[in-house]
Design a protein around this motif. Structure first.
Motif, PDB file in Angstrom:
ATOM      1  N   GLU A  16       5.816 -21.025  -2.834  1.00  0.00           N
ATOM      2  CA  GLU A  16       5.118 -21.035  -4.117  1.00  0.00           C
ATOM      3  C   GLU A  16       3.633 -20.738  -3.949  1.00  0.00           C
ATOM      4  OE1 GLU A  16       6.093 -24.841  -5.724  1.00  0.00           O
ATOM      5  OE2 GLU A  16       8.143 -24.239  -6.222  1.00  0.00           O
ATOM      6  N   PHE A  17       3.011 -21.355  -2.973  1.00  0.00           N
ATOM      7  CA  PHE A  17       1.590 -21.119  -2.724  1.00  0.00           C
ATOM      8  C   PHE A  17       1.364 -19.670  -2.282  1.00  0.00           C
ATOM      9  CE2 PHE A  17      -2.353 -21.455  -0.162  1.00  0.00           C
ATOM     10  CZ  PHE A  17      -3.193 -21.934  -1.147  1.00  0.00           C
ATOM     11  N   LEU A  18       2.232 -19.175  -1.430  1.00  0.00           N
ATOM     12  CA  LEU A  18       2.151 -17.791  -0.955  1.00  0.00           C
ATOM     13  C   LEU A  18       2.224 -16.815  -2.127  1.00  0.00           C
ATOM     14  CD1 LEU A  18       2.172 -15.934   1.617  1.00  0.00           C
ATOM     15  CD2 LEU A  18       4.663 -16.078   1.512  1.00  0.00           C
ATOM     16  N   GLU A  19       3.183 -17.033  -3.014  1.00  0.00           N
ATOM     17  CA  GLU A  19       3.337 -16.150  -4.178  1.00  0.00           C
ATOM     18  C   GLU A  19       2.153 -16.255  -5.126  1.00  0.00           C
ATOM     19  OE1 GLU A  19       7.182 -17.151  -5.794  1.00  0.00           O
ATOM     20  OE2 GLU A  19       8.232 -16.215  -4.098  1.00  0.00           O
ATOM     21  N   LEU A  20       1.610 -17.454  -5.282  1.00  0.00           N
ATOM     22  CA  LEU A  20       0.447 -17.644  -6.150  1.00  0.00           C
ATOM     23  C   LEU A  20      -0.753 -16.864  -5.613  1.00  0.00           C
ATOM     24  CD1 LEU A  20      -0.867 -19.127  -8.570  1.00  0.00           C
ATOM     25  CD2 LEU A  20      -1.476 -20.944  -6.953  1.00  0.00           C
ATOM     26  N   LEU A  21      -1.049 -17.012  -4.319  1.00  0.00           N
ATOM     27  CA  LEU A  21      -2.169 -16.281  -3.733  1.00  0.00           C
ATOM     28  C   LEU A  21      -1.939 -14.776  -3.795  1.00  0.00           C
ATOM     29  CD1 LEU A  21      -3.245 -18.323  -0.578  1.00  0.00           C
ATOM     30  CD2 LEU A  21      -4.065 -18.492  -2.931  1.00  0.00           C
ATOM     31  N   ALA A  22      -0.706 -14.340  -3.544  1.00  0.00           N
ATOM     32  CA  ALA A  22      -0.391 -12.910  -3.606  1.00  0.00           C
ATOM     33  C   ALA A  22      -0.631 -12.363  -5.011  1.00  0.00           C
ATOM     34  CB  ALA A  22       1.050 -12.667  -3.170  1.00  0.00           C
ATOM     35  N   THR A  23      -0.266 -13.131  -6.012  1.00  0.00           N
ATOM     36  CA  THR A  23      -0.495 -12.720  -7.401  1.00  0.00           C
ATOM     37  C   THR A  23      -1.985 -12.622  -7.699  1.00  0.00           C
ATOM     38  OG1 THR A  23       1.589 -13.695  -8.126  1.00  0.00           O
ATOM     39  CG2 THR A  23      -0.084 -13.329  -9.825  1.00  0.00           C
ATOM     40  N   TYR A  24      -2.754 -13.642  -7.307  1.00  0.00           N
ATOM     41  CA  TYR A  24      -4.204 -13.600  -7.506  1.00  0.00           C
ATOM     42  C   TYR A  24      -4.802 -12.357  -6.851  1.00  0.00           C
ATOM     43  CZ  TYR A  24      -4.327 -18.617  -8.874  1.00  0.00           C
ATOM     44  OH  TYR A  24      -4.171 -19.829  -9.479  1.00  0.00           O
ATOM     45  N   CYS A  25      -4.382 -12.091  -5.618  1.00  0.00           N
ATOM     46  CA  CYS A  25      -4.930 -10.954  -4.874  1.00  0.00           C
ATOM     47  C   CYS A  25      -4.579  -9.625  -5.529  1.00  0.00           C
ATOM     48  CB  CYS A  25      -4.425 -10.971  -3.433  1.00  0.00           C
ATOM     49  SG  CYS A  25      -5.088 -12.312  -2.428  1.00  0.00           S
ATOM     50  N   SER A  26      -3.323  -9.449  -5.880  1.00  0.00           N
ATOM     51  CA  SER A  26      -2.919  -8.165  -6.468  1.00  0.00           C
ATOM     52  C   SER A  26      -3.591  -7.940  -7.813  1.00  0.00           C
ATOM     53  CB  SER A  26      -1.395  -8.057  -6.573  1.00  0.00           C
ATOM     54  OG  SER A  26      -0.873  -9.040  -7.423  1.00  0.00           O
ATOM     55  N   ARG A  27      -3.735  -8.992  -8.600  1.00  0.00           N
ATOM     56  CA  ARG A  27      -4.423  -8.855  -9.896  1.00  0.00           C
ATOM     57  C   ARG A  27      -5.908  -8.571  -9.724  1.00  0.00           C
ATOM     58  NH1 ARG A  27      -1.517 -13.610 -13.471  1.00  0.00           N
ATOM     59  NH2 ARG A  27       0.470 -12.532 -13.671  1.00  0.00           N
ATOM     60  N   ALA A  28      -6.457  -8.952  -8.578  1.00  0.00           N
ATOM     61  CA  ALA A  28      -7.875  -8.687  -8.289  1.00  0.00           C
ATOM     62  C   ALA A  28      -8.063  -7.319  -7.627  1.00  0.00           C
ATOM     63  CB  ALA A  28      -8.444  -9.796  -7.403  1.00  0.00           C
ATOM     64  N   PRO A 113      -4.900 -27.756  -2.209  1.00  0.00           N
ATOM     65  CA  PRO A 113      -4.804 -26.622  -3.129  1.00  0.00           C
ATOM     66  C   PRO A 113      -6.194 -26.074  -3.451  1.00  0.00           C
ATOM     67  CG  PRO A 113      -4.587 -28.666  -4.350  1.00  0.00           C
ATOM     68  CD  PRO A 113      -4.700 -29.037  -2.900  1.00  0.00           C
ATOM     69  N   ILE A 114      -6.239 -24.846  -3.924  1.00  0.00           N
ATOM     70  CA  ILE A 114      -7.511 -24.216  -4.275  1.00  0.00           C
ATOM     71  C   ILE A 114      -7.443 -23.747  -5.725  1.00  0.00           C
ATOM     72  CG2 ILE A 114      -6.769 -21.978  -3.355  1.00  0.00           C
ATOM     73  CD1 ILE A 114      -9.773 -21.565  -2.525  1.00  0.00           C
ATOM     74  N   GLU A 115      -8.523 -23.937  -6.432  1.00  0.00           N
ATOM     75  CA  GLU A 115      -8.599 -23.498  -7.821  1.00  0.00           C
ATOM     76  C   GLU A 115      -8.689 -21.978  -7.886  1.00  0.00           C
ATOM     77  OE1 GLU A 115      -8.453 -25.385 -10.614  1.00  0.00           O
ATOM     78  OE2 GLU A 115      -8.122 -27.151  -9.348  1.00  0.00           O
ATOM     79  N   ILE A 122     -13.872 -16.236  -3.464  1.00  0.00           N
ATOM     80  CA  ILE A 122     -13.671 -15.941  -2.044  1.00  0.00           C
ATOM     81  C   ILE A 122     -13.246 -14.488  -1.866  1.00  0.00           C
ATOM     82  CG2 ILE A 122     -12.118 -16.381  -0.096  1.00  0.00           C
ATOM     83  CD1 ILE A 122     -12.222 -19.374  -0.956  1.00  0.00           C
ATOM     84  N   LEU A 123     -12.333 -14.012  -2.711  1.00  0.00           N
ATOM     85  CA  LEU A 123     -11.881 -12.612  -2.615  1.00  0.00           C
ATOM     86  C   LEU A 123     -13.035 -11.637  -2.824  1.00  0.00           C
ATOM     87  CD1 LEU A 123      -8.424 -12.486  -4.448  1.00  0.00           C
ATOM     88  CD2 LEU A 123      -8.891 -12.428  -1.980  1.00  0.00           C
ATOM     89  N   ALA A 124     -13.884 -11.915  -3.804  1.00  0.00           N
ATOM     90  CA  ALA A 124     -15.024 -11.032  -4.060  1.00  0.00           C
ATOM     91  C   ALA A 124     -15.962 -11.005  -2.849  1.00  0.00           C
ATOM     92  CB  ALA A 124     -15.777 -11.496  -5.311  1.00  0.00           C
TER      93      ALA A 124
END
Length: 141
Positions: A16-28, A113-115, A122-124
């Motif tokens: 679940e955490f992996l998919e959440l981060l992957a979604t954040y990254c792809s949307r960014a 967890p991270i907000e 962090i990605l930016a």
């Protein structure tokens, strides 16, 4: 310079955490590869050549993040690393020290967890770093 989109490889055994981060990254705007353990991470890193950001959970089955980084540091690929954990910070500190001792580029650790807003920040930050890092590393040579 980097390709059009920055690249991230996320290694975490929590689906679940992996998919959440992957979604954040792809949307960014990042291209994303995911791994469920350190063995898979080593394979994915070895198969590529472009600069990338590694987000590595230090506590994974099969091969943990610390073991994986000890092998990944020898790959001729410009990589930036951030370690993640929801547990004891001692493992994060050990992983970071090992990576730094092997001359890897290492960012601040990520505590789970991270907000969402903090992760996007962090990605930016990492995208800017990868742009500088990739151009200095002579990507493509």
């Amino acid at each position: 310079m980097l390709s059009v989109m920055p690249h991230v490889i996320i290694a975490d055994d929590n689906r679940e955490f992996l998919e959440l981060l992957a979604t954040y990254c792809s949307r960014a705007g990042w291209t994303v590869e995911t791994c469920r353990d350190g063995a898979e991470l080593m394979h994915v890193v070895a198969a590529g050549s472009e600069p990338g950001l590694l987000l590595i959970d230090v506590m994974m089955p099969v091969v943990d993040g610390i073991e994986a980084i000890e092998r990944i540091c020898d790959y001729p690929r410009p990589l930036r690393v951030r370690f993640m954990s929801g547990g004891d910070s001692a493992n994060l500190i050990a992983a970071k020290l090992i990576a730094m001792a092997r001359d890897m580029s290492v960012g601040r650790n990520i505590f789970k967890p991270i907000e969402r807003a903090e992760f996007l920040s962090i990605l930016a930050e990492e995208e800017e770093h990868l742009l500088r890092f990739g151009s200095k590393a002579g990507v493509g040579s």
